[in-house]
Design an enzyme around this catalytic site. Structure first.
Site, PDB file in Angstrom:
ATOM      1  N   HIS A 122      -0.403   3.391   1.363  1.00 27.75           N
ATOM      2  CA  HIS A 122       0.356   2.136   1.393  1.00 27.75           C
ATOM      3  C   HIS A 122       1.861   2.366   1.525  1.00 27.75           C
ATOM      4  O   HIS A 122       2.429   3.290   0.945  1.00 27.75           O
ATOM      5  CB  HIS A 122       0.068   1.320   0.131  1.00 27.75           C
ATOM      6  CG  HIS A 122       0.595   1.955  -1.133  1.00 27.75           C
ATOM      7  ND1 HIS A 122       1.871   1.728  -1.616  1.00 27.75           N
ATOM      8  CD2 HIS A 122       0.022   2.809  -2.005  1.00 27.75           C
ATOM      9  CE1 HIS A 122       2.050   2.402  -2.735  1.00 27.75           C
ATOM     10  NE2 HIS A 122       0.947   3.071  -2.991  1.00 27.75           N
ATOM     11  N   ASP A 123       2.480   1.528   2.338  1.00 22.42           N
ATOM     12  CA  ASP A 123       3.939   1.468   2.470  1.00 22.42           C
ATOM     13  C   ASP A 123       4.554   2.728   3.066  1.00 22.42           C
ATOM     14  O   ASP A 123       5.764   2.933   2.957  1.00 22.42           O
ATOM     15  CB  ASP A 123       4.606   1.155   1.129  1.00 22.42           C
ATOM     16  CG  ASP A 123       4.141  -0.172   0.564  1.00 22.42           C
ATOM     17  OD1 ASP A 123       4.546  -1.218   1.100  1.00 22.42           O
ATOM     18  OD2 ASP A 123       3.348  -0.166  -0.398  1.00 22.42           O
ATOM     19  N   GLY A 140       1.637   7.180  -1.065  1.00 25.32           N
ATOM     20  CA  GLY A 140       2.355   5.936  -0.870  1.00 25.32           C
ATOM     21  C   GLY A 140       3.858   6.085  -0.758  1.00 25.32           C
ATOM     22  O   GLY A 140       4.482   6.900  -1.433  1.00 25.32           O
TER      23      GLY A 140
END
Length: 270
Positions: A122-123, A140
């Site tokens: 994520h991200d 992440g």
């Protein structure tokens, strides 16, 4: 015209560009946009809130846009954005962002190769012209700048920054930032020199490469601490894009950059 195999499942609200091909048993869900001339191979899955550019190729078993593997995620709408001419090979996974601590979007640039079994968490942000070799895992909120290459089986700690034109040797464990134009590897990971082969292949002139190498000599092998070395580089080297990139990267590093290895003169990883 769109070529969708009868066994594929494509949500009626998904937006597919011209000449998109969707193979057998592939799944494309709602709130997905796919650009022209993109190929989605059999058994690939594209979950909601994914936007993909043109001329991409998604191979069998890849999963794009699954919710983040982050316990802080609470079902909010977040995104995956993928540029043009991106190849995503077999069983690679790219997760959506999370708003709890991240930016809410995972981004992949243009002309990127993501090989088999790579995980992009994520991200994360992956720049243009990057290569993530098979079995790489980036945790992440990792940032990977343009033209970086991460060797197979490498694991990257969350919040890490990998600089432009850097190369990370296969099987590394990255827990510090990787400076631009460098080559790093081994266990524990160290700076092993300037990415000479990569820079030459991309058209960097010899005097530019020499300046990069000299700047890293100051940073790693002059005996100065990083702060003093950067001050001397700022005062002693002519202005250039490479100088600005190196100084800005190190000054803004949150995790700190990798330390030096012993055989840096060889400019490679044995």
């Amino acid at each position: 015209m769109v070529n969708i195999h009868p066994s594929a499942i494509v949500h009626p609200n998904a937006k597919l560009g011209n000449n998109v091909t969707v193979g057998p048993f592939a799944v494309i869900e709602d709130n997905v946009e796919i650009g022209d001339n993109t190929i989605i191979e059999p058994h690939a899955v594209i979950y909601p809130y994914v936007k993909m550019g043109k001329d991409c190729h998604v191979f069998p078993g890849a999963v794009i846009g699954a919710i983040p593997q982050d316990l802080k995620f609470n079902g909010e709408i977040t995104y995956v954005e993928i540029g043009d001419r991106v190849n995503i090979r077999e069983c690679a996974t790219i997760n959506r962002g999370t708003k709890a601590s991240g930016k809410g979007v995972t981004k992949i640039g243009n002309d990127v190769l993501i090989m088999s079994y790579v995980h992009v968490a994520h991200d994360c942000r992956v720049g243009n012209h990057c290569i993530l070799v098979s079995f790489v895992g980036i945790a992440g909120e990792t940032d990977v700048d343009d033209w970086a290459i991460i060797g197979g089986g490498t694991k990257v700690h969350q919040f890490t920054h990998i600089g432009t034109h850097a190369m990370v040797g296969g099987g590394s464990a990255v827990n510090k930032d990787i400076p631009p134009y460098s080559i790093c590897g081994r266990l524990p990971i160290v700076y092993a020199g300037v990415n000479l082969v990569g820079l030459r292949r991309r058209g960097f002139e010899s005097d530019v490469i020499r300046n990069i190498k000299d700047m890293y000599e100051y940073i790693y092998f002059s005996g100065y601490n990083f702060s003093d070395a950067l001050s001397r580089i700022e005062a002693g080297f002519p202005d250039s894009e490479e100088k600005r990139t190196i100084l800005e990267f190190i000054k803004n590093s949150k995790r700190g950059i990798v330390r030096a290895g012993e055989s840096h003169e060889k400019g490679g990883i044995e």
